[in-house]
Design an enzyme around this catalytic site. Structure first.
Site, mmCIF file in Angstrom:
data_model
loop_
_atom_site.group_PDB
_atom_site.id
_atom_site.type_symbol
_atom_site.label_atom_id
_atom_site.label_comp_id
_atom_site.label_asym_id
_atom_site.label_seq_id
_atom_site.Cartn_x
_atom_site.Cartn_y
_atom_site.Cartn_z
ATOM 1 N N ARG A 116 18.855 22.779 16.105
ATOM 2 C CA ARG A 116 17.933 23.995 16.560
ATOM 3 C C ARG A 116 18.445 25.140 17.105
ATOM 4 N NH1 ARG A 116 17.892 18.580 18.109
ATOM 5 N NH2 ARG A 116 15.968 17.407 18.224
ATOM 6 N N ASP A 130 -5.058 5.846 17.144
ATOM 7 C CA ASP A 130 -5.486 7.207 17.320
ATOM 8 C C ASP A 130 -5.433 7.429 18.993
ATOM 9 O OD1 ASP A 130 -7.099 5.293 18.122
ATOM 10 O OD2 ASP A 130 -9.258 6.250 17.643
#
Length: 768
Positions: free
Chosen positions: A431, A649
């Site tokens: 990163r 979900d």
């Protein structure tokens, strides 16, 4: 003869005269310069007016620099070498990269011994690793090893000090001189010098340590961590005090400090001088010497007055109402005050010379803290007054980001430590500092997905870019018959008619094979069938969120086979999503609420003024969330979801809300969505999770969902209850409720006029 002797004598005498004439000056300097220099050094300083000068210090005291109780540089160096015998260790020299090539970055914790007690803090560290995605129970797969011996407190006067550590670690067959090992430490050394001594040889192990001296720190190898208390939360953690939706006026105080003052010993110099900057108005600097068993024996003339003033102010009130907080060193370089200031959005003013700041390899502390010098204490007030108000606000916002991203829980501290080590293994895929220091932070920006900020859904605004102008429709088929139903055929036709659709992917999660290509409808965009479900090893309900390589667009339209949408609805929802690419944008919604009677979170499908969940049966989101769902979440959490009916979900909504701290967005839909039960998974009773005490609850409906009569209604009610259990278990795992309520719904502007509906942009959204 006499004449000859006379000439010889004269010649000899002339030679000596010439010698002294030409070289006498050099001989004189050579003979007497060192004597004069030594004489001058011995006599300096020679005060001619010594009797007129007032004595402020003992001459012996002038020979030492600083606190006489401080160890000399030679003593500090000797103590450091006793601990860091491999002081030149680097990842390239003291770490075996080959162990990480086959199985990736996996961490093994030594089995815990029953007769070896662990401190509460070290138990939290081991628990954080064992419940993470890094953990492996097999040492053969491990890239990194963690000792089960508690090494946090190495003060031999402490009750948690573990003895004979050297003998114990040498008996471990996996020790290998400390190679590929990570050792955690919070306290080192003891009274009076508090050196870096750990009491055992760490060998070639990486040291993750609080209060790290820069002269002892091995750059690119060791890691500096913050000092945290035993009460620091395991996971979740309290939010920062600077809320996103609040406007903060000018604070009452500019600069504050309230804490102990050491009368003698290391660390006493800085805290003894703090009273000089106290003005009683906008700068409050309070100290007390009333601590320890024998403080009265050593108290000075200021103690009594300081103790009275100390009780006039509340520490929490000062944190809440100050812009800057002084964070001086204590006996050691770090203190609990550092994390307290970060959480309170009080900009830390650090007075701890030589402290390697926590995670400085990744975090840019120049954006969140003021680093001062202990010797220049009197310049601190004028320095902080010169900081522009806009920069002060940016500093305070950054403290809240850093607190929430890396320091609010033991989980985050440990995971940040591991991710920094992981980045070192593959520098070309590590990163950047931008990802570490920008929302949502390095832990949530996976380098395995990308190292370019433009590929993530969070940075479009900063880079002045936009997501792709096409989307991928991802339809999940679970019909047990193995044939194409009319709803899925209509859905494919409606989606393929969208001007923004790039391709359609059908995830076939049925036991029977998919129909041949001739049975599928003809579409203007590519239609691809992906085999999923039970024929894929390890697949379950959450396989719909796997990062399939076939998904090439930024936007994903997740659909169930029974969803009913028109092309206009799809087009409008996609246009909305491009304005909010970091959120879930969709049609069917649900909400959560805190049930005061049952003392747990509730889940409801009732139509209310608030929503917090958009079902992925018809929703747009960024494809990055597939990678985050599969690679960031531990396998145990995904297995929990697969064991419950239609819970994946909810997990996706919880995950996105935890990352963005924002609610989903609902768009208009002509037909009401009916929640269906997955056909291949039966509803079974799940364990009821208990939310932790002190949960923040929104202002949702207080009544539970209505019960449905009949056999089908009973099955639906059972599955509905199971989804509620799932929500509570997810809250328990995250440590807090990530879902954010919202009252926003976006509809297209549809005017009632004489213009034909067919000529409008979204004709099917308005009733003719």
């Amino acid at each position: 003869m006499q004449t000859r002797k006379k000439y010889i004598f004269l010649t000899f005498l002339a030679s000596w005269l010439l010698l002294f004439f030409f070289f006498g000056d050099q001989l004189h300097r050579f003979a007497f310069f060192s004597v004069r220099k030594a004489e001058a050094r011995r006599n300096w300083p020679h005060w001619t007016d010594r009797s007129l000068l007032k004595s402020f210090a003992d001459p012996k005291e002038l020979q030492s620099d600083g606190d006489p109780s401080l160890p000399s540089p030679r003593a500090r160096r000797a103590a450091r070498l006793s601990v860091y015998k491999n002081s030149r260790c680097r990842m390239e020299t003291c770490f075996d990269f080959s162990r990480c090539e086959k199985h990736g970055f996996k961490v093994f914790t030594y089995p815990r011994e029953r007769d070896q007690p662990l401190s509460e803090s070290y138990d939290k560290i081991l628990t954080s690793i064992e419940r993470s995605r890094y953990y492996t129970p097999n040492p053969e797969e491990a890239c990194l090893f963690i000792l089960s011996i508690d090494t946090l407190d190495r003060d031999h006067l402490s009750g948690q000090y573990v003895r004979n550590v050297d003998e114990k670690i040498r008996s471990f067959p996996l020790w290998n001189g400390g190679r590929n090992h990570l050792i955690f430490n919070l306290y080192s050394g003891t009274w009076p010098n508090y050196t870096e001594d750990l009491g055992f040889d760490i060998g070639q192990a990486i040291l993750a340590k609080a209060s790290f001296y820069t002269e002892s720190f091995r750059p690119g190898f060791d890691i500096s961590i913050p000092l945290f208390s035993k009460d620091h939360p395991q996971r979740g953690g309290e939010r920062g005090w600077l809320y996103q939706d609040s406007i903060h006026p000018k604070k009452k105080y500019l600069l504050v400090f309230k804490g102990k003052r050491y009368l003698t010993g290391i660390g006493s110099g800085t805290r003894n001088a703090l009273h000089h900057i106290h003005n009683g108005k906008d700068i409050i600097s309070l100290t007390t010497c009333k601590h320890g068993k024998d403080w009265e024996k050593h108290k000075d003339t200021r103690c009594d007055k300081d103790n009275v003033d100390y009780e006039k102010f509340d520490y929490q009130e000062l944190l809440h109402n100050s812009t800057f907080c002084i964070v001086p060193r204590g006996r050691r370089l770090g203190s609990f005050r550092f994390l307290e200031a970060l959480q309170a959005a009080c900009i830390p003013v650090l007075l701890s010379d030589g402290w390697e700041l926590p995670f400085a390899e990744a975090i840019d502390w120049g954006k969140a803290a003021v680093v001062g010098n202990e010797r220049l204490l009197l310049q601190i007030p004028s320095a902080v007054r010169c900081i522009h108000p806009e920069r002060v606000l940016a500093f305070r916002q950054q403290t809240q980001f850093l607190w929430d991203a890396y320091f609010s829980s033991v989980d985050k501290i440990v995971h940040t430590t591991l991710e920094i080590i992981k980045d070192r293994l593959l520098p070309h895929r590590s990163r950047s500092r931008f990802l570490w220091n920008t929302l949502p932070g390095g832990l949530l920006a996976l380098p395995d997905f990308s190292t370019h900020p433009g590929d993530f859904p969070f940075y479009y605004l900063q880079h002045g870019s936009s997501p792709s102008e096409k989307f991928t429709a991802f339809i999940r088929a679970v019909s047990p018959t193995g044939s194409l139903s009319q709803p899925i055929l209509r859905l494919i036709q409606a989606v393929s008619g969208s001007q923004y659709c790039a391709q359609i992917l059908v995830l076939w999660s049925c036991e029977k094979p998919p129909p041949p290509s001739g049975k599928w409808p003809q579409t203007a965009v590519p239609l691809t069938i992906i085999q999923g479900g039970r024929k894929v090893r390890g697949a379950g309900l959450s396989d719909r969120f796997f990062p399939y390589a076939a998904i090439r667009t930024d936007a994903v339209l997740s659909l169930d086979e029974h969803t009913s949408l028109s092309t206009s609805e799809v087009d409008f929802a996609f246009v909305v999503w491009r304005s909010f690419p970091e959120r879930i944008v969709g049609f069917p919604t649900r909400s959560h609420f805190w049930d005061t009677e049952q003392r747990r979170w509730g889940y409801t499908s009732k139509w209310t003024n608030e929503l917090s969940i958009v079902l992925t049966a018809a929703a747009f989101y960024h494809r990055y969330y597939h990678s985050l769902f599969t690679e960031y979440l531990p396998a145990g959490l995904r297995e929990l979801v697969d064991g419950l009916a239609a819970c994946e979900d909810i997990l996706m909504n919880v995950l996105v809300a935890a990352v963005t701290k924002l609610p989903p967005i609902k768009v208009t839909q002509r037909k009401q969505h009916k929640e269906t039960v997955p056909q291949q998974v039966g509803c079974k009773a799940g364990d009821v999770g208990t939310p932790p005490a002190g949960e923040r609850s929104p202002s949702p409906p207080r009544s539970p969902p209505a019960k449905v009569k009949g056999t089908a209604g009973a099955a639906g009610s059972r599955c509905f209850s199971q989804r509620q259990d799932c929500l509570n278990q997810l809250v328990d795992w995250f440590g807090y409720m990530p879902l954010v309520p919202s009252q926003l719904r976006l509809d297209p502007v549809l005017f009632k006029d004489q213009v034909s509906v067919l000529r409008k942009k979204y004709p099917r959204l308005e009733k003719p």
